[in-house]
Design an enzyme around this catalytic site. Structure first.
Site, PDB file in Angstrom:
ATOM      1  N   THR A 254       9.707  -7.113 -12.430  1.00 15.73           N
ATOM      2  CA  THR A 254       9.272  -8.498 -12.535  1.00 15.73           C
ATOM      3  C   THR A 254       8.243  -8.806 -11.466  1.00 15.73           C
ATOM      4  O   THR A 254       8.463  -8.534 -10.282  1.00 15.73           O
ATOM      5  CB  THR A 254      10.468  -9.457 -12.378  1.00 15.73           C
TER       6      THR A 254
ATOM      7  N   GLN B 213      -6.457  -0.804   5.422  1.00 18.98           N
ATOM      8  CA  GLN B 213      -7.076  -1.383   6.611  1.00 18.98           C
ATOM      9  C   GLN B 213      -8.483  -1.911   6.353  1.00 18.98           C
ATOM     10  O   GLN B 213      -8.937  -2.840   7.024  1.00 18.98           O
ATOM     11  CB  GLN B 213      -7.143  -0.338   7.738  1.00 18.98           C
TER      12      GLN B 213
ATOM     13  N   ALA C 179       0.823  -1.211   0.000  1.00 18.42           N
ATOM     14  CA  ALA C 179       0.000   0.000   0.000  1.00 18.42           C
ATOM     15  C   ALA C 179       0.858   1.261   0.000  1.00 18.42           C
ATOM     16  O   ALA C 179       0.447   2.296  -0.537  1.00 18.42           O
ATOM     17  CB  ALA C 179      -0.936  -0.004   1.207  1.00 18.42           C
ATOM     18  N   THR C 180       2.039   1.206   0.598  1.00 17.92           N
ATOM     19  CA  THR C 180       2.916   2.385   0.592  1.00 17.92           C
ATOM     20  C   THR C 180       3.274   2.779  -0.836  1.00 17.92           C
ATOM     21  O   THR C 180       3.163   3.955  -1.220  1.00 17.92           O
ATOM     22  CB  THR C 180       4.190   2.121   1.408  1.00 17.92           C
TER      23      THR C 180
ATOM     24  N   ALA D 272      -1.851  -6.818   0.958  1.00 18.71           N
ATOM     25  CA  ALA D 272      -2.255  -8.175   1.328  1.00 18.71           C
ATOM     26  C   ALA D 272      -2.074  -8.467   2.803  1.00 18.71           C
ATOM     27  O   ALA D 272      -2.847  -9.223   3.395  1.00 18.71           O
ATOM     28  CB  ALA D 272      -1.468  -9.194   0.506  1.00 18.71           C
ATOM     29  N   HIS D 273      -1.058  -7.874   3.431  1.00 21.30           N
ATOM     30  CA  HIS D 273      -0.655  -8.364   4.751  1.00 21.30           C
ATOM     31  C   HIS D 273      -1.569  -7.934   5.896  1.00 21.30           C
ATOM     32  O   HIS D 273      -1.405  -8.402   7.020  1.00 21.30           O
ATOM     33  CB  HIS D 273       0.802  -7.976   5.052  1.00 21.30           C
TER      34      HIS D 273
ATOM     35  N   CYS E  16       4.391   1.844  11.777  1.00 23.49           N
ATOM     36  CA  CYS E  16       5.381   2.608  11.015  1.00 23.49           C
ATOM     37  C   CYS E  16       5.995   3.741  11.834  1.00 23.49           C
ATOM     38  O   CYS E  16       7.011   4.306  11.453  1.00 23.49           O
ATOM     39  CB  CYS E  16       4.737   3.189   9.756  1.00 23.49           C
TER      40      CYS E  16
END
Length: 387
Positions: free
Chosen positions: A242, A182, A75-76, A203-204, A327
């Site tokens: 890639t 979120q 997302a960053t 995803a995380h 963060c």
């Protein structure tokens, strides 16, 4: 000693075993390991097919066209691509954002402002943490090109009215970006119903792997972003590099699982969160930050007056939580999100973010509640004795 109860799901989640199983099939020589851009042989074709299947899975969660999904490293990067990409494409302009955004939005906006590439209006939230659409409307200017307001806050879980904000943007011909790291998989997010142009995902936060995300880019002539990573023109010239097939497959599987069980899972998680708050609210001098606003099911940001948050984290040896965004957790400054909401520095320093998730049990909640209660009581008693 037993393992600590993990209540920091807002920072990251363990990868669901079903996601792990899907990813493993794309790693070794017996699996689909090839470069998806290798179109001269079967190995590459199979990898490309896996990537495109995952792209469709992510698109389905948003009710989007698969061609509107651009893979990123998280997302960053998606936030940077959206914000910097729009400003570069438009040749500069005015951005509206809020003081409570994730650093992955604040920092790109600040960088653009310092470079003289954009001017930025930083909106303050209401005391409940929400951004008032009326404040967005008042901040709009002739040269406004982008509004970036997150769907749900990472520290408090407070949910913004992105439908109303997006409608204002659409009415004035301004692009609207929302950071949904979120909220995706936890809240309905239908891009055919919501007036959003750019949506950042990862995803995380949804039991998928770290290091993979996506940016939804609405297919419309007015919605264009300039690539920020060059080197091959992948992802329709929006993001070179890639593609990590196994991580992409993991994201697709994780979001598909989240969407398939969303309502039941979020109801169960909300019940556990309320169980925890029910236990903690019995302590004197506690405050639920963002209590008056709609919040994500798993978030609980609690201020314990008179107790330093860092000391509390150390004292809660059986619970893994944080004092704010992962963060910025190394900072000794109080949470900038809580400060922007008007929470006093002392209470912001004393606030802890609990976040409940898929693998949390009632026994975990009860154990955590007891550990927190004991720690707060012990620290307050020690402070009283020293006074």
């Amino acid at each position: 000693m037993s393992q600590a109860v993990y209540l920091d799901y807002a920072a990251t989640t363990p990868v669901d075993p079903r996601v792990v199983a899907a990813m493993v099939r794309h790693l070794d020589a017996e699996g689909t390991f090839a470069n998806p851009a290798s179109r001269s042989h079967m190995y590459g074709w199979l990898a490309e097919e896996a990537v495109e299947t995952a792209r469709r899975q992510v698109a389905e969660v948003l009710n989007a066209d698969a061609r509107e999904i651009v893979w990123t490293s998280g997302a960053t990067e998606a936030n940077n691509l959206a914000i910097k990409g729009v400003i570069e494409q438009r040749g500069g302009g005015h951005i509206i954002t809020s003081e409570t955004e994730h650093k992955a939005v604040l920092d790109p906006c600040g960088w653009l402002e310092r470079q003289g590439l954009a001017s930025v209006t930083w909106l303050k939230p209401a005391v409940d943490g929400r951004i008032d659409p009326a404040d967005v409307s008042a901040a709009l200017r002739e040269d406004t090109v982008l509004v970036s307001i997150m769907h749900a806050n990472n520290e408090t879980g407070v949910i913004n009215d992105i439908a109303a904000i997006g409608a204002l943007c659409r009415e004035h011909g301004v692009l609207f970006h929302t950071d949904a790291a979120q909220s995706v998989g936890k809240l309905p997010l239908d891009v055919r119903e919501l007036p959003v142009d750019l949506v950042s995902l990862c995803a995380h936060k949804n039991y998928g792997p770290k290091g993979i995300g996506a940016l939804y880019v609405r297919r419309h002539p007015d919605v264009r972003v300039a690539s920020q990573i060059h080197g091959g023109g992948h992802e329709r010239n929006m993001r070179s590099g890639t593609l990590a097939t196994h991580q992409i497959v993991g994201m697709g599987e994780a979001l598909a699982l989240a969407a398939g069980q969303r309502d039941d899972e979020q109801a169960r998680i909300a019940g556990l969160r309320d169980r925890l708050w029910g236990a903690l609210s019995g302590l004197p001098d506690v405050q639920l930050n963002g209590a008056a606003a709609p919040r994500l099911a798993g978030h609980l940001n609690v201020g314990f007056a008179g107790v330093d948050g860092e000391m509390l984290l150390t004292a809660m040896s059986e619970v893994a939580v944080s004092t704010g965004s992962a963060c910025t957790s190394a900072s000794l400054e109080p949470s900038y999100v809580l400060k922007a909401m008007g929470v006093a520095d002392a209470l912001a320093h004393s606030s802890v973010r609990f976040s409940v998730g898929r693998f949390t049990t009632e026994a975990d909640i009860d154990r955590a509640a007891q550990n927190v209660t004991d720690a707060v009581t012990r620290l307050r008693a020690a402070l009283k004795n020293r006074a």
